[in-house]
Design an enzyme around this catalytic site. Structure first.
Site, PDB file in Angstrom:
ATOM      1  N   ILE A  20      28.395  17.333  28.762  1.00 55.03           N
ATOM      2  CA  ILE A  20      28.152  16.458  29.917  1.00 55.03           C
ATOM      3  C   ILE A  20      29.453  16.027  30.591  1.00 55.03           C
ATOM      4  CG2 ILE A  20      28.064  14.215  28.714  1.00 55.03           C
ATOM      5  CD1 ILE A  20      25.343  14.072  30.614  1.00 55.03           C
ATOM      6  N   ASN A  33      26.405   2.001  23.750  1.00 57.27           N
ATOM      7  CA  ASN A  33      25.791   0.959  22.924  1.00 57.27           C
ATOM      8  C   ASN A  33      25.936  -0.377  23.642  1.00 57.27           C
ATOM      9  OD1 ASN A  33      28.394  -0.196  22.099  1.00 57.27           O
ATOM     10  ND2 ASN A  33      28.608   1.755  21.019  1.00 57.27           N
ATOM     11  N   GLY A  41      29.834  10.231  19.339  1.00 51.34           N
ATOM     12  CA  GLY A  41      28.925  11.099  20.084  1.00 51.34           C
ATOM     13  C   GLY A  41      29.327  11.261  21.537  1.00 51.34           C
ATOM     14  N   ASP A  43      29.249   9.167  23.922  1.00 54.65           N
ATOM     15  CA  ASP A  43      30.018   8.001  24.392  1.00 54.65           C
ATOM     16  C   ASP A  43      31.522   8.242  24.184  1.00 54.65           C
ATOM     17  OD1 ASP A  43      30.530   5.445  25.272  1.00 54.65           O
ATOM     18  OD2 ASP A  43      29.599   4.416  23.575  1.00 54.65           O
ATOM     19  N   SER A 126      19.568   8.692  22.774  1.00 54.70           N
ATOM     20  CA  SER A 126      19.000   8.195  21.496  1.00 54.70           C
ATOM     21  C   SER A 126      18.768   9.255  20.420  1.00 54.70           C
ATOM     22  CB  SER A 126      17.682   7.411  21.697  1.00 54.70           C
ATOM     23  OG  SER A 126      17.934   6.111  22.174  1.00 54.70           O
ATOM     24  N   THR A 127      19.039  10.531  20.719  1.00 56.04           N
ATOM     25  CA  THR A 127      18.683  11.569  19.732  1.00 56.04           C
ATOM     26  C   THR A 127      19.826  11.957  18.807  1.00 56.04           C
ATOM     27  OG1 THR A 127      19.155  13.398  21.254  1.00 56.04           O
ATOM     28  CG2 THR A 127      16.914  12.538  21.239  1.00 56.04           C
ATOM     29  N   GLY A 128      20.966  11.235  18.912  1.00 57.57           N
ATOM     30  CA  GLY A 128      22.068  11.484  17.990  1.00 57.57           C
ATOM     31  C   GLY A 128      22.086  10.390  16.934  1.00 57.57           C
ATOM     32  N   TYR A 130      21.326   7.409  17.117  1.00 56.05           N
ATOM     33  CA  TYR A 130      20.192   6.481  17.173  1.00 56.05           C
ATOM     34  C   TYR A 130      18.885   7.069  16.612  1.00 56.05           C
ATOM     35  CZ  TYR A 130      22.837   2.856  19.697  1.00 56.05           C
ATOM     36  OH  TYR A 130      23.724   1.871  20.049  1.00 56.05           O
TER      37      TYR A 130
HETATM   38  P1  ADP Z   1      22.701   7.948  20.721  1.00 60.49           P
HETATM   39  O1  ADP Z   1      23.503   6.872  20.052  1.00 60.49           O
HETATM   40  O2  ADP Z   1      22.017   7.458  21.979  1.00 60.49           O
HETATM   41  O3  ADP Z   1      21.789   8.656  19.770  1.00 60.49           O
HETATM   42  P2  ADP Z   1      24.669  10.127  20.594  1.00 60.49           P
HETATM   43  O4  ADP Z   1      25.888  10.275  21.435  1.00 60.49           O
HETATM   44  O5  ADP Z   1      24.847   9.929  19.133  1.00 60.49           O
HETATM   45  O6  ADP Z   1      23.810   8.964  21.288  1.00 60.49           O
HETATM   46  O7  ADP Z   1      23.750  11.394  20.809  1.00 60.49           O
HETATM   47  C1  ADP Z   1      22.985  11.628  21.964  1.00 60.49           C
HETATM   48  C2  ADP Z   1      22.904  13.109  22.230  1.00 60.49           C
HETATM   49  O8  ADP Z   1      24.095  13.532  22.889  1.00 60.49           O
HETATM   50  C3  ADP Z   1      22.805  13.959  20.955  1.00 60.49           C
HETATM   51  O9  ADP Z   1      21.749  14.884  21.145  1.00 60.49           O
HETATM   52  C4  ADP Z   1      24.155  14.669  20.903  1.00 60.49           C
HETATM   53  O10 ADP Z   1      24.027  15.956  20.339  1.00 60.49           O
HETATM   54  C5  ADP Z   1      24.516  14.759  22.366  1.00 60.49           C
HETATM   55  N1  ADP Z   1      25.947  14.941  22.709  1.00 60.49           N
HETATM   56  C6  ADP Z   1      27.042  14.638  21.994  1.00 60.49           C
HETATM   57  N2  ADP Z   1      28.160  14.966  22.685  1.00 60.49           N
HETATM   58  C7  ADP Z   1      27.744  15.490  23.878  1.00 60.49           C
HETATM   59  C8  ADP Z   1      28.393  16.026  25.036  1.00 60.49           C
HETATM   60  N3  ADP Z   1      29.721  16.094  25.119  1.00 60.49           N
HETATM   61  N4  ADP Z   1      27.622  16.469  26.062  1.00 60.49           N
HETATM   62  C9  ADP Z   1      26.273  16.405  26.001  1.00 60.49           C
HETATM   63  N5  ADP Z   1      25.603  15.912  24.953  1.00 60.49           N
HETATM   64  C10 ADP Z   1      26.320  15.461  23.892  1.00 60.49           C
END
Ligand code: ADP
Length: 179
Positions: A20, A33, A41, A43, A126-128, A130
């Site tokens: 992203i 958060n 992740g 963020d 939320s799928t990482g 969380y």
């Molecule tokens: P949350 O705390 O909302 O679960 P996370 O960042 O842990 O957020 O994960 C949310 C999603 O983002 C997960 O499916 C993870 O695989 C994905 N993710 C992590 N890094 C990236 C990135 N650079 N670009 C797109 N998606 C990402």
């Protein structure tokens, strides 16, 4: 299939696999958060790629409640804006989990519209860390975006940027079921 693109009224909804932080949409969405102080992740990736300006703006804003959304500049990113939202920490899929996840998407879209943003990229909120099961989260995410685009035509492009082929496949399967 490497990606999927459909039209909802005048708008485009697309699913791709990717990072992203590399997107050239007007805005990208951060799965932040409540403290808005950065984290792991997606963020962490956004703050690393975008530089310190984004965090400075987040600190000024202060906080974001679950399901809410706030906006900062995109710092050094290609995207001009980052919309920060906070998805729910998954408990059991009952209670307010689905509603709060849907609110997160809807509030990002409303805020983007109010800023004149025409294109926006979402991660899978939320799928990482969380813990929301991807299939359930995908259904809520896609339904919420489709409903929004049916009612509003100012946002021309919504792109889901899924991390990994597996997540993309789940989103594609769910989208095919919904349309
Ligand atoms: P949350 O705390 O909302 O679960 P996370 O960042 O842990 O957020 O994960 C949310 C999603 O983002 C997960 O499916 C993870 O695989 C994905 N993710 C992590 N890094 C990236 C990135 N650079 N670009 C797109 N998606 C990402």
């Amino acid at each position: 299939m490497a990606s999927m693109v459909i039209k909802i009224n005048k708008s485009t909804l697309s699913l791709i696999e990717g990072d992203i932080t590399k997107q050239d949409t007007d805005a990208i969405v951060n799965a932040a958060n409540k403290t808005l102080r950065g984290g792991g992740g997606v963020d962490g990736a956004i703050h690393r790629a975008g530089g310190p300006k984004i965090l400075e703006e987040c600190i000024k804003i202060g906080r974001c409640e679950t399901g809410g959304a706030v906006i900062t500049s995109g710092g050094n990113l290609k995207a001009k804006f980052v919309v920060h939202t906070v998805g729910p920490v998954y408990r059991d899929g009952l209670h307010r989990d689905p509603e709060l996840l849907s609110n997160a998407y809807a509030n990002c879209l409303k805020l983007a519209s109010s800023k004149g943003i025409k294109s926006i990229a979402f991660p899978s909120i939320s799928t990482g860390a969380y813990g929301y099961p991807v299939e359930d989260a995908a259904e809520i995410a896609l339904k919420t975006v489709i409903d929004y685009l049916k009612e509003h035509s100012d946002i021309e492009l919504v792109r889901f940027v899924l991390f990994g082929q597996k997540a993309l496949e789940v989103y594609e399967r769910v989208l095919k079921r919904l349309i």
